[in-house]
Motif scaffolding. Structure first.
Motif, mmCIF file in Angstrom:
data_model
loop_
_atom_site.group_PDB
_atom_site.id
_atom_site.type_symbol
_atom_site.label_atom_id
_atom_site.label_comp_id
_atom_site.label_asym_id
_atom_site.label_seq_id
_atom_site.Cartn_x
_atom_site.Cartn_y
_atom_site.Cartn_z
ATOM 1 N N MET A 1 -4.431 50.011 -60.993
ATOM 2 C CA MET A 1 -3.711 49.294 -59.947
ATOM 3 C C MET A 1 -2.205 49.636 -59.953
ATOM 4 S SD MET A 1 -5.596 47.538 -57.968
ATOM 5 C CE MET A 1 -4.432 46.444 -57.238
ATOM 6 N N VAL A 2 -1.681 49.865 -61.154
ATOM 7 C CA VAL A 2 -0.251 50.191 -61.259
ATOM 8 C C VAL A 2 0.064 51.470 -60.494
ATOM 9 C CG1 VAL A 2 1.612 50.803 -62.840
ATOM 10 C CG2 VAL A 2 -0.012 49.032 -63.476
ATOM 11 N N TYR A 3 -0.788 52.469 -60.654
ATOM 12 C CA TYR A 3 -0.565 53.755 -59.989
ATOM 13 C C TYR A 3 -0.784 53.631 -58.477
ATOM 14 C CZ TYR A 3 -0.542 55.715 -64.670
ATOM 15 O OH TYR A 3 -0.232 55.987 -65.976
ATOM 16 N N LEU A 4 -1.710 52.753 -58.071
ATOM 17 C CA LEU A 4 -1.957 52.524 -56.646
ATOM 18 C C LEU A 4 -0.724 51.922 -55.982
ATOM 19 C CD1 LEU A 4 -3.814 52.423 -54.155
ATOM 20 C CD2 LEU A 4 -4.645 50.198 -54.958
ATOM 21 N N PHE A 5 -0.118 50.902 -56.641
ATOM 22 C CA PHE A 5 1.093 50.282 -56.100
ATOM 23 C C PHE A 5 2.253 51.275 -56.068
ATOM 24 C CE2 PHE A 5 -0.889 46.099 -56.974
ATOM 25 C CZ PHE A 5 -0.615 45.485 -55.755
ATOM 26 N N LEU A 6 2.280 52.185 -57.025
ATOM 27 C CA LEU A 6 3.327 53.214 -57.046
ATOM 28 C C LEU A 6 3.229 54.099 -55.804
ATOM 29 C CD1 LEU A 6 5.645 54.485 -58.706
ATOM 30 C CD2 LEU A 6 3.943 55.960 -59.778
ATOM 31 N N VAL A 7 2.021 54.541 -55.479
ATOM 32 C CA VAL A 7 1.796 55.393 -54.301
ATOM 33 C C VAL A 7 2.087 54.629 -53.014
ATOM 34 C CG1 VAL A 7 0.078 56.704 -53.003
ATOM 35 C CG2 VAL A 7 0.122 56.859 -55.491
ATOM 36 N N LEU A 8 1.583 53.392 -52.924
ATOM 37 C CA LEU A 8 1.813 52.571 -51.726
ATOM 38 C C LEU A 8 3.314 52.302 -51.538
ATOM 39 C CD1 LEU A 8 -1.094 49.957 -51.943
ATOM 40 C CD2 LEU A 8 -0.864 51.841 -50.314
ATOM 41 N N GLY A 9 4.015 52.099 -52.645
ATOM 42 C CA GLY A 9 5.451 51.869 -52.571
ATOM 43 C C GLY A 9 6.192 53.054 -51.980
ATOM 44 N N PHE A 10 5.834 54.253 -52.409
ATOM 45 C CA PHE A 10 6.463 55.460 -51.870
ATOM 46 C C PHE A 10 6.181 55.601 -50.364
ATOM 47 C CE2 PHE A 10 6.705 57.199 -56.282
ATOM 48 C CZ PHE A 10 8.061 57.504 -56.262
ATOM 49 N N LEU A 11 4.958 55.321 -49.957
ATOM 50 C CA LEU A 11 4.603 55.430 -48.537
ATOM 51 C C LEU A 11 5.403 54.450 -47.693
ATOM 52 C CD1 LEU A 11 0.701 55.837 -48.791
ATOM 53 C CD2 LEU A 11 2.385 57.608 -48.255
ATOM 54 N N LEU A 12 5.533 53.206 -48.184
ATOM 55 C CA LEU A 12 6.311 52.203 -47.455
ATOM 56 C C LEU A 12 7.785 52.596 -47.372
ATOM 57 C CD1 LEU A 12 4.910 48.744 -48.669
ATOM 58 C CD2 LEU A 12 4.852 49.664 -46.348
ATOM 59 N N LEU A 13 8.302 53.154 -48.447
ATOM 60 C CA LEU A 13 9.692 53.595 -48.457
ATOM 61 C C LEU A 13 9.958 54.643 -47.389
ATOM 62 C CD1 LEU A 13 10.601 53.913 -52.247
ATOM 63 C CD2 LEU A 13 11.803 52.539 -50.551
ATOM 64 N N ILE A 14 9.090 55.616 -47.323
ATOM 65 C CA ILE A 14 9.292 56.735 -46.386
ATOM 66 C C ILE A 14 9.218 56.264 -44.938
ATOM 67 C CG2 ILE A 14 8.333 58.924 -45.572
ATOM 68 C CD1 ILE A 14 7.420 59.384 -48.512
ATOM 69 N N LYS A 15 8.163 55.510 -44.606
ATOM 70 C CA LYS A 15 7.993 55.050 -43.224
ATOM 71 C C LYS A 15 9.029 53.991 -42.873
ATOM 72 C CE LYS A 15 6.071 55.333 -39.273
ATOM 73 N NZ LYS A 15 6.272 56.564 -38.478
ATOM 74 N N GLY A 16 9.295 53.085 -43.821
ATOM 75 C CA GLY A 16 10.276 52.035 -43.571
ATOM 76 C C GLY A 16 11.659 52.588 -43.325
ATOM 77 N N ALA A 17 12.038 53.608 -44.081
ATOM 78 C CA ALA A 17 13.357 54.221 -43.906
ATOM 79 C C ALA A 17 13.500 54.850 -42.523
ATOM 80 C CB ALA A 17 13.594 55.272 -44.983
ATOM 81 N N ASP A 18 12.428 55.456 -42.037
ATOM 82 C CA ASP A 18 12.453 56.073 -40.706
ATOM 83 C C ASP A 18 12.710 55.011 -39.636
ATOM 84 O OD1 ASP A 18 12.107 58.117 -38.742
ATOM 85 O OD2 ASP A 18 10.081 57.393 -38.395
ATOM 86 N N TRP A 19 11.971 53.907 -39.701
ATOM 87 C CA TRP A 19 12.162 52.820 -38.740
ATOM 88 C C TRP A 19 13.549 52.198 -38.876
ATOM 89 C CZ3 TRP A 19 6.869 49.799 -39.450
ATOM 90 C CH2 TRP A 19 5.852 50.563 -38.866
ATOM 91 N N PHE A 20 13.958 52.004 -40.115
ATOM 92 C CA PHE A 20 15.231 51.345 -40.393
ATOM 93 C C PHE A 20 16.410 52.130 -39.830
ATOM 94 C CE2 PHE A 20 18.190 49.684 -43.934
ATOM 95 C CZ PHE A 20 18.559 48.596 -43.157
ATOM 96 N N VAL A 21 16.446 53.415 -40.097
ATOM 97 C CA VAL A 21 17.552 54.255 -39.613
ATOM 98 C C VAL A 21 17.539 54.351 -38.095
ATOM 99 C CG1 VAL A 21 18.480 56.603 -39.564
ATOM 100 C CG2 VAL A 21 17.745 55.595 -41.725
ATOM 101 N N THR A 22 16.356 54.529 -37.518
ATOM 102 C CA THR A 22 16.239 54.625 -36.059
ATOM 103 C C THR A 22 16.723 53.345 -35.396
ATOM 104 O OG1 THR A 22 14.351 56.127 -36.235
ATOM 105 C CG2 THR A 22 14.653 54.992 -34.141
ATOM 106 N N GLY A 23 16.239 52.203 -35.886
ATOM 107 C CA GLY A 23 16.632 50.921 -35.300
ATOM 108 C C GLY A 23 18.104 50.624 -35.490
ATOM 109 N N ALA A 24 18.619 50.861 -36.692
ATOM 110 C CA ALA A 24 20.021 50.556 -36.984
ATOM 111 C C ALA A 24 20.975 51.437 -36.178
ATOM 112 C CB ALA A 24 20.293 50.733 -38.478
ATOM 113 N N SER A 25 20.640 52.714 -36.029
ATOM 114 C CA SER A 25 21.511 53.621 -35.277
ATOM 115 C C SER A 25 21.531 53.247 -33.791
ATOM 116 C CB SER A 25 21.047 55.067 -35.455
ATOM 117 O OG SER A 25 19.701 55.226 -35.046
ATOM 118 N N LYS A 26 20.391 52.799 -33.260
ATOM 119 C CA LYS A 26 20.355 52.366 -31.857
ATOM 120 C C LYS A 26 21.156 51.083 -31.662
ATOM 121 C CE LYS A 26 16.031 54.531 -30.390
ATOM 122 N NZ LYS A 26 14.650 54.318 -29.886
ATOM 123 N N LEU A 27 21.052 50.156 -32.616
ATOM 124 C CA LEU A 27 21.836 48.924 -32.531
ATOM 125 C C LEU A 27 23.334 49.223 -32.580
ATOM 126 C CD1 LEU A 27 19.812 46.487 -34.835
ATOM 127 C CD2 LEU A 27 20.097 46.333 -32.352
#
Length: 322
Positions: A1-27
């Protein structure tokens, strides 16, 4: 489970950063706020949330090595690692204001931290500690920084309105509500992803017998800096280099002044003598960033390579020191 959360964490970071930068720059465009200011505030404090979460939890649990090591290590990797790798991929333009004010403020905050924790050398105390009084001093510095940022934002907005940059049609086209949702969703994903990466990687590291301070300086610092890394890379690739650099500088200030200030008020932090070397390294990297920023008003690929090489050398040193 530890390794699963590690992988899921990386995926959330990558996608979240894309949304975050796009939204913040438009604002930023909608409300006529320069991307640099967005990077110094919303993006910096958002991506700094994992460091704040980890450090405050560590302080509550009585793990000062993780708390202070996380902040110092995160700032070192932010300046040397994140700026270095980002500059290698795409040279970062530096605003004159950043060179004159924000980076020097980061340097002052770093030197102030070194002075506050040097109780043995300065005050002749039996041990070095970041006390509750020291925490209040750091938080007061943070309030001063926030006052400066608010004044800067208001002045920039007034200038933009006078020049006719802001208008109703621009707002309607940008759809600020949709941008706000993207920003919040991205921020949530970045924070959750960063938390999962830090928790899982720390658990794995401790199983291999790493010390508390080393875990804070390496695994926890690198893990909690992933939001800054992914966000800055994404911003640079989207041609928002000022937002990318503002994110790093703002995060460093946030980490020292707010995270350590709040953590030491919750529980005074006993300082390991090894941390002094790391604090000096952080100060030297900040000075190097200031010097590089003044050469052509950008951090280019050559400077980025120097940063990365220096960081790898530092990483090798602290692993051997453990």
């Amino acid at each position: 489970m530890v390794y699963l959360f590690l992988v899921l964490g990386f995926l959330l970071l990558i996608k979240g950063a894309d949304w975050f930068v796009t939204g913040a720059s438009k604002l930023a465009r909608i409300f006529a706020v320069p991307p640099l200011l967005v990077g110094l505030t919303i993006v910096a404090f958002g991506t700094g949330a994992p460091e704040a979460t980890v450090s405050i939890i560590a302080a509550l649990e009585g793990n000062p090595g993780v708390t202070i090591g996380n902040v110092i290590g995160s700032n070192i990797i932010n300046i040397a690692g994140v700026v270095g790798i980002t500059a290698i991929l795409l040279p970062l333009k530096v605003e004159g204001q950043t060179v004159r004010k924000e980076i020097p403020f980061t340097l002052i905050a770093s030197i102030a931290l070194l002075a506050l924790v040097a109780d043995v050398g300065v005050d002749g105390e039996a041990s070095n500690m970041l006390s509750r009084g020291d925490g209040l001093v750091l938080l007061l510095f943070f309030l001063i920084f926030m006052y400066y940022i608010i004044e800067l934002a208001l002045n920039s907005r007034d200038t933009a309105m006078e020049s006719g940059v802001e208008n109703r049609s621009a707002k309607s086209e940008a759809k600020w509500k949709k941008s706000s949702v993207f920003t919040l969703l991205g921020l949530a994903a970045v924070i959750l992803g960063g938390y999962w990466v830090v928790e899982s990687s720390t658990d794995i590291a401790l199983r291999f017998g790493m010390s508390e301070t080393l875990v804070g300086l390496t695994i926890v610092a690198i893990g909690s800096s992933l939001p800054e890394f992914v966000t800055s890379i994404t911003a640079a690739l989207k041609k928002y280099s000022d937002l990318a650099l503002g994110n790093i500088v703002g995060s460093c200030i946030f980490n020292i002044l707010f995270v350590l200030g709040a953590s030491s008020i919750i529980s005074p932090l006993l300082i390991d003598v090894k941390i002094f070397t790391d604090t000096v390294v952080m100060i030297l990297f900040t000075v190097l960033l200031l010097i590089f920023s003044r050469t052509g008003w950008k951090v280019g690929r050559a400077e980025g390579i120097i940063f990365v090489v220096f960081y790898l050398g530092y990483l090798f040193y602290i692993i051997l020191r453990n």
